[in-house]
Design a protein around this motif. Structure first.
Motif, mmCIF file in Angstrom:
data_model
loop_
_atom_site.group_PDB
_atom_site.id
_atom_site.type_symbol
_atom_site.label_atom_id
_atom_site.label_comp_id
_atom_site.label_asym_id
_atom_site.label_seq_id
_atom_site.Cartn_x
_atom_site.Cartn_y
_atom_site.Cartn_z
ATOM 1 N N LEU A 285 63.911 -11.215 81.898
ATOM 2 C CA LEU A 285 64.827 -11.993 81.060
ATOM 3 C C LEU A 285 65.003 -11.354 79.693
ATOM 4 O O LEU A 285 66.131 -11.211 79.202
ATOM 5 N N ALA A 286 63.894 -10.963 79.063
ATOM 6 C CA ALA A 286 63.982 -10.341 77.737
ATOM 7 C C ALA A 286 64.730 -9.016 77.789
ATOM 8 O O ALA A 286 65.552 -8.711 76.909
ATOM 9 N N THR A 287 64.494 -8.222 78.831
ATOM 10 C CA THR A 287 65.199 -6.947 78.979
ATOM 11 C C THR A 287 66.683 -7.167 79.193
ATOM 12 O O THR A 287 67.523 -6.472 78.589
ATOM 13 N N ALA A 288 67.027 -8.135 80.029
ATOM 14 C CA ALA A 288 68.442 -8.410 80.304
ATOM 15 C C ALA A 288 69.165 -8.878 79.047
ATOM 16 O O ALA A 288 70.296 -8.443 78.766
ATOM 17 N N ILE A 289 68.530 -9.757 78.273
ATOM 18 C CA ILE A 289 69.159 -10.245 77.041
ATOM 19 C C ILE A 289 69.362 -9.100 76.058
ATOM 20 O O ILE A 289 70.408 -9.005 75.399
ATOM 21 N N SER A 290 68.387 -8.212 75.950
ATOM 22 C CA SER A 290 68.513 -7.070 75.037
ATOM 23 C C SER A 290 69.684 -6.179 75.439
ATOM 24 O O SER A 290 70.492 -5.766 74.591
ATOM 25 N N ILE A 291 69.807 -5.899 76.728
ATOM 26 C CA ILE A 291 70.895 -5.039 77.205
ATOM 27 C C ILE A 291 72.247 -5.709 76.973
ATOM 28 O O ILE A 291 73.219 -5.065 76.536
ATOM 29 N N ILE A 292 72.330 -6.997 77.254
ATOM 30 C CA ILE A 292 73.595 -7.720 77.070
ATOM 31 C C ILE A 292 74.012 -7.713 75.601
ATOM 32 O O ILE A 292 75.187 -7.482 75.265
ATOM 33 N N LEU A 293 73.057 -7.957 74.696
ATOM 34 C CA LEU A 293 73.383 -7.952 73.268
ATOM 35 C C LEU A 293 73.867 -6.587 72.809
ATOM 36 O O LEU A 293 74.817 -6.477 72.027
#
Length: 309
Positions: A285-293
């Motif tokens: 989840l944290a990795t996905a949010i970072s990539i999306i941002l």
């Protein structure tokens, strides 16, 4: 005089050229990355691989983990408690971002000044960074105690951490109090990289401090804002010590954010397999949010803020 110049001409022409070797900068060899790769492999990749394996097992911390297939993941995606914890984590993340971003941005821009008093105050303000999250949580737990803490001096109940809304706001406030100096340092460094000529041109055009901040400082700090926001959001998704010491997940389950549910599942219910599934889901989840941002903000393009100068 012309005779002297005629004599000096041939002598200067016959002087040997400067044959000193020209030093060139070479790129460091690939061997320099080996220590970093080893450390990242031991403390980054290996734990994630172990957690991914444990998420496929049943283990109560005794004996040998037993392979259980996708049972933990099926439970994860159908557990209503996980959805509640995810919602609470989202609320805490938004509160922390809302607290930290404007305050740290303004303080960072202010601390970028050259006055000596600003440097002294900044050094004092950065002191919370020297303390651990556990020590800060213990400190604020005592300060927020309704019996002998700060609320007792203002009358009324004052039990902020005893109500669901107050407990969540208290966790967000304490976490922000600790990490605002860190993000202030980021904004201070970013502000000092802004070319001074932009402000000089704005002064000539008659722009006041507010217009300089809106039209120069904020646009020039857009990459810094993205970097700080990613660190804030990922950090808020991993808060644990503050919740454990300050509220212990309470009152009830009002602060049972996802990391705390992982801890309670693994070390209170002794279900390490399911706790590992929650932990691995947090990493994803944290990795996905970072990539999306990064994608949405355009930060990946890494365009210079000094183009055209």
């Amino acid at each position: 005089m012309s005779a002297l110049l005629d004599r000096a001409g041939p002598v200067a022409a016959t002087q040997p050229p400067d044959r000193r070797p020209v030093t060139t900068l070479s790129r460091p060899g690939a061997g320099w990355i080996v220590p970093g790769l080893v450390l990242f492999g031991l403390f980054g990749i290996a734990p994630m691989v172990l957690v991914a394996y444990l998420s496929l097992t049943q283990w109560n911390l005794l004996g040998t983990p037993e392979f259980a297939g996708l049972a933990n993941w099926e439970r994860f995606f159908t557990d209503p408690a996980i959805l509640d914890s995810l919602w609470l984590s989202a609320i805490l993340t938004l509160l922390c971002w809302g607290f930290q971003t404007p305050i740290s941005l303004l303080l960072g821009v202010w601390a970028a000044g050259k006055q000596r008093s600003r440097a002294v105050l900044s050094a004092i303000f950065f002191l919370p960074l020297l303390l651990s999250s556990t020590a800060i949580a213990i400190l604020w737990h005592a300060l927020l105690d309704p019996n002998w803490g700060l609320p007792s001096y203002f009358g009324g109940d004052g039990n902020f951490i005893g109500t669901p809304q107050g407990a969540m706001i208290s966790v967000a406030f304490v976490a922000s109090w600790q990490f605002i100096p860190f993000h202030t340092l980021i904004y201070q460094s970013g502000t000092r990289q802004i070319p001074e000529v932009l402000y000089q041109a704005a002064v000539i055009d008659g722009a006041n401090k507010f217009r300089q901040f809106v039209h120069i400082t904020l646009p020039q700090l857009r990459h810094t804002i993205v970097t700080s926001s990613v660190l804030m959001i990922v950090g808020a998704l991993t808060y644990f010590e503050t919740v454990l010491v300050l509220t212990a997940g309470g009152p009830g389950t009002s602060t049972y954010i996802l990391p705390f549910r992982m801890y309670a599942t693994g070390f209170r219910s002794y279900d390490m397999g399911y706790a590992s599934a929650i932990a691995f889901a947090l990493v994803v989840l944290a990795t996905a949010i970072s990539i999306i941002l990064v994608r949405i903000s355009g930060f990946a393009k890494m365009r210079s803020t000094r183009e055209g100068m």
